[in-house]
Every structure is written in structure tokens, then in C-alpha cells.
Design a protein around this motif. Structure first.
Motif, PDB file in Angstrom:
ATOM      1  N   SER A  30     -35.161  -8.974  31.298  1.00  0.00           N
ATOM      2  CA  SER A  30     -33.353  -8.963  31.347  1.00  0.00           C
ATOM      3  C   SER A  30     -33.225  -9.339  30.167  1.00  0.00           C
ATOM      4  O   SER A  30     -32.091  -9.336  29.883  1.00  0.00           O
ATOM      5  N   GLU A  31     -33.477 -10.664  29.766  1.00  0.00           N
ATOM      6  CA  GLU A  31     -33.442 -11.020  28.030  1.00  0.00           C
ATOM      7  C   GLU A  31     -33.344 -10.161  27.385  1.00  0.00           C
ATOM      8  O   GLU A  31     -32.713 -10.529  26.137  1.00  0.00           O
ATOM      9  N   LEU A  32     -34.176  -9.648  26.979  1.00  0.00           N
ATOM     10  CA  LEU A  32     -33.870  -8.649  26.392  1.00  0.00           C
ATOM     11  C   LEU A  32     -33.146  -7.719  26.032  1.00  0.00           C
ATOM     12  O   LEU A  32     -32.873  -7.345  25.294  1.00  0.00           O
ATOM     13  N   SER A  33     -32.733  -7.436  27.565  1.00  0.00           N
ATOM     14  CA  SER A  33     -32.039  -5.739  27.584  1.00  0.00           C
ATOM     15  C   SER A  33     -30.827  -6.539  26.281  1.00  0.00           C
ATOM     16  O   SER A  33     -29.615  -5.483  26.244  1.00  0.00           O
ATOM     17  N   GLN A  34     -30.360  -7.792  27.258  1.00  0.00           N
ATOM     18  CA  GLN A  34     -29.153  -8.199  26.761  1.00  0.00           C
ATOM     19  C   GLN A  34     -29.525  -9.058  24.774  1.00  0.00           C
ATOM     20  O   GLN A  34     -28.084  -8.445  24.027  1.00  0.00           O
ATOM     21  N   HIS A  35     -30.486  -9.083  24.495  1.00  0.00           N
ATOM     22  CA  HIS A  35     -30.393  -9.455  23.456  1.00  0.00           C
ATOM     23  C   HIS A  35     -30.417  -8.242  22.588  1.00  0.00           C
ATOM     24  O   HIS A  35     -29.633  -8.194  21.331  1.00  0.00           O
ATOM     25  N   PHE A  36     -30.574  -7.154  22.686  1.00  0.00           N
ATOM     26  CA  PHE A  36     -30.781  -6.337  22.088  1.00  0.00           C
ATOM     27  C   PHE A  36     -29.851  -5.150  22.634  1.00  0.00           C
ATOM     28  O   PHE A  36     -29.753  -4.183  21.529  1.00  0.00           O
ATOM     29  N   ALA A  37     -28.840  -5.069  23.370  1.00  0.00           N
ATOM     30  CA  ALA A  37     -27.796  -4.623  24.289  1.00  0.00           C
ATOM     31  C   ALA A  37     -27.862  -3.030  24.368  1.00  0.00           C
ATOM     32  O   ALA A  37     -27.142  -2.491  23.835  1.00  0.00           O
ATOM     33  N   VAL A  38     -29.274  -3.673  25.575  1.00  0.00           N
ATOM     34  CA  VAL A  38     -29.542  -1.775  25.652  1.00  0.00           C
ATOM     35  C   VAL A  38     -29.888  -2.005  26.706  1.00  0.00           C
ATOM     36  O   VAL A  38     -30.554  -2.895  27.428  1.00  0.00           O
ATOM     37  N   SER A  39     -30.244  -0.825  27.600  1.00  0.00           N
ATOM     38  CA  SER A  39     -29.959  -1.387  29.080  1.00  0.00           C
ATOM     39  C   SER A  39     -31.831  -1.829  29.350  1.00  0.00           C
ATOM     40  O   SER A  39     -32.889  -1.376  28.254  1.00  0.00           O
ATOM     41  N   GLU A  40     -31.723  -1.863  30.479  1.00  0.00           N
ATOM     42  CA  GLU A  40     -33.465  -2.016  30.992  1.00  0.00           C
ATOM     43  C   GLU A  40     -34.595  -1.293  30.574  1.00  0.00           C
ATOM     44  O   GLU A  40     -35.792  -1.737  30.686  1.00  0.00           O
ATOM     45  N   ASP A  41     -33.935  -0.163  31.055  1.00  0.00           N
ATOM     46  CA  ASP A  41     -34.651   0.476  31.297  1.00  0.00           C
ATOM     47  C   ASP A  41     -35.771   0.649  29.486  1.00  0.00           C
ATOM     48  O   ASP A  41     -36.633   2.147  29.822  1.00  0.00           O
ATOM     49  N   THR A  42     -34.840   0.464  28.986  1.00  0.00           N
ATOM     50  CA  THR A  42     -34.972   1.043  27.419  1.00  0.00           C
ATOM     51  C   THR A  42     -35.769  -0.370  27.204  1.00  0.00           C
ATOM     52  O   THR A  42     -36.927   0.990  26.459  1.00  0.00           O
ATOM     53  N   ILE A  43     -35.852  -0.913  27.389  1.00  0.00           N
ATOM     54  CA  ILE A  43     -36.619  -2.358  27.614  1.00  0.00           C
ATOM     55  C   ILE A  43     -37.865  -2.022  28.165  1.00  0.00           C
ATOM     56  O   ILE A  43     -39.520  -2.192  27.729  1.00  0.00           O
ATOM     57  N   ARG A  44     -37.351  -1.550  29.538  1.00  0.00           N
ATOM     58  CA  ARG A  44     -39.071  -0.956  30.050  1.00  0.00           C
ATOM     59  C   ARG A  44     -39.765  -0.250  29.372  1.00  0.00           C
ATOM     60  O   ARG A  44     -40.979  -0.116  29.350  1.00  0.00           O
ATOM     61  N   ARG A  45     -39.473   0.695  28.953  1.00  0.00           N
ATOM     62  CA  ARG A  45     -39.622   2.225  28.216  1.00  0.00           C
ATOM     63  C   ARG A  45     -40.324   1.311  26.974  1.00  0.00           C
ATOM     64  O   ARG A  45     -41.633   1.501  26.608  1.00  0.00           O
ATOM     65  N   ASP A  46     -40.232   0.690  26.397  1.00  0.00           N
ATOM     66  CA  ASP A  46     -40.434  -0.092  24.782  1.00  0.00           C
ATOM     67  C   ASP A  46     -41.666  -1.239  25.567  1.00  0.00           C
ATOM     68  O   ASP A  46     -42.749  -0.822  24.621  1.00  0.00           O
TER      69      ASP A  46
END
Length: 261
Positions: A30-46
Motif C-alpha cells: 500500500s505504501e509503495l503504491s502511493q510512493h510510486f503512484a502506481v496501483s497495488e496490483d502493479t506493486i504486487r507484480r513487482d
């Protein structure tokens, strides 16, 4: 400190996630999603990609660092007993006093502690690791008890009911454990499922447990939980700790000792 470069390459973003993880000891999707301004799905894929590459350990809602040497076999780890491990073991070995019953866990760290004891020490030593038993048998004043069972070639230690039952029947003064990974909230974890009951019996049978570990294993998590951090009395580690502050462990009531500079 938001990073709004939405078009950023995934590889670059993943590199930055690793840097944040190194700094903070844990990342939340959730924090990374805000930090990088991308969706949580994108972060979960990362995080899934980083996990597949063996660079992070996925946990619910985020990720943790992965220990650097997890999964290496016993002899590889033994050859890597570098100067830091030797110094950690020497500091740990000073805790042993004559007349004690001392348990030695499996692994290269506990073996190093066994090799670092005072030459004229007089103790009863108990271990499920044959190589540690052989090292301890070099001391004239050490009575060695070897817990038996099926030998696990990955850990070079006995596992199974016999080893667990024997360890459970001993009331020791001290136990030395090297840890695969230790995290303030998750606890002590292991890479090997079959060694968990033996490790638990060892920790439960000692009045005092000393964990000896290099800094890279602090704040890390492996798949199988052995015990909560509160089972440990003393943590001996390096002077400079990158991920996961030693204060987290002190807050849990653990005595943390670090190598002098």
C-alpha cells in the motif's frame, strides 16, 4: 517524498523497492503504491518478480529481505566461515562456564562456537550435529552427548522423534543457536521444515538461549517458524547492522551484544 514518474521502467522501480527494503527492513504494498503512484496490483507484480528472483521474501501485504546465504548447503556455509563469524563465535564462547550443560544447535555458527571454547573448559555438551560432536570431543574436559536419528544432508544434523525426545529430556543451562533468519515480529524462522521440531526442543530445554548471527539475517524471514524472539535471551551480532534495528530486539527484552569495532 513521492515519485510521480508513472512511466518509470519496472526494472528501475524494482531496484528502488530493494533500496527501500534495505533501508526500512520491510515494505508494504500500500505504501509503495502511493510512493510510486502506481496501483497495488502493479506493486504486487513487482514483489512477485523479486520473490521469484530470490531477492525478497513475500509476506502478507508486502515483503521482507531474504537472508543472503539461505539455501546453501552445510559445507558451502562452512567454507564461508569468515572472520566476522569467527569473532562472533569467540564472543559467544566466552559465555560458557565450567560445570554447565550446553546445547549446540546444528549449523556452521554453532560449530564455530564449539571450536572457540576455552581449551580447559569442563562442560557436558549436547548436540544433534555429528561434526560439532567431533569438534567438542577434542576437549579433554568436555563430555559429549550426541542426539541421534536420521541425518539431514542439508544441515548435517539428526532430525526426527528420537533426537527431539532426547533433547526434550535434558535441562540445560545454555543453548547456542545460529539462525537462518530472525525478525522482531515473525520470530526465528528456518528454511528446513524437518529441523523445526529439533530446534524447538533445543530452545525449550535451555534456561538461557544465545543466538549468534551475522547482520544479514536480522529482519529476514524464512518459510518455517521455529519460535518467537522472546525465547532468546541474548543476541550476538555484528557492530554494523544494515536492515532491522537492534533496538527492535532490545525492546523485546533481548540482551543484544555487538562486536567491538
Amino acid at each position: 517524498m513521492h515519485d510521480h514518474s508513472v512511466t518509470e521502467l519496472p526494472s528501475l522501480r524494482r531496484q528502488k523497492i530493494l533500496l527501500i527494503l534495505e533501508r526500512d527492513g520491510k515494505v508494504m504494498a500500500s505504501e509503495l503504491s502511493q510512493h510510486f503512484a502506481v496501483s497495488e496490483d502493479t506493486i504486487r507484480r513487482d514483489l512477485a518478480e523479486l520473490d521469484n528472483a530470490g531477492l525478497v521474501q513475500r509476506v502478507h501485504g508486502g515483503a521482507l529481505p531474504r537472508p543472503k546465504d539461505s539455501g546453501k548447503d552445510y559445507f558451502t556455509r562452512l567454507e564461508e566461515s569468515d572472520e566476522v563469524k569467527v569473532r562472533l563465535a569467540q564472543l559467544a564462547a566466552q559465555k560458557v562456564e565450567d560445570g554447565q550443560i550446553v546445547l549446540f544447535d546444528s549449523g556452521s555458527t554453532a560449530l564455530q562456537v564449539a571450536c572457540s571454547l576455552r581449551a580447559d573448559i569442563q562442560i557436558t555438551a549436547v548436540t544433534a550435529a555429528p561434526m560439532t560432536a567431533i569438534a567438542l570431543s577434542e576437549y579433554k574436559g568436555v563430555k559429549v552427548i550426541l542426539a541421534g536419528g536420521q541425518l539431514n544432508p542439508r544441515t548435517m544434523s539428526a532430525s526426527g522423534h528420537e533426537a527431539v525426545r532426547m533433547l526434550a529430556g535434558i535441562k540445560a543451562d545454555l543453548a547456542f543457536t545460529g539462525v537462518c533468519a530472525i525478525h522482531p515480529e515473525v520470530g526465528v524462522t528456518s528454511l528446513h521444515f524437518d529441523e523445526v521440531p529439533v530446534k524447538q526442543a533445543l530452545l525449550d530445554s535451555a534456561a538461557r538461549v544465545i543466538a549468534v548471527t551475522t547482520a544479514d539475517k536480522l529482519g529476514a524471514v524464512e518459510p518455517f517458524v521455529v519460535a518467537s524472539c522472546t525465547r532468546l535471551h541474548t543476541l550476538i551480532t555484528e557492530r554494523h547492522v544494515a536492515s532491522g534495528s537492534v533496538e527492535d530486539y532490545r525492546r523485546l527484552g533481548i540482551v543484544v551484544e555487538q562486536l567491538p569495532d
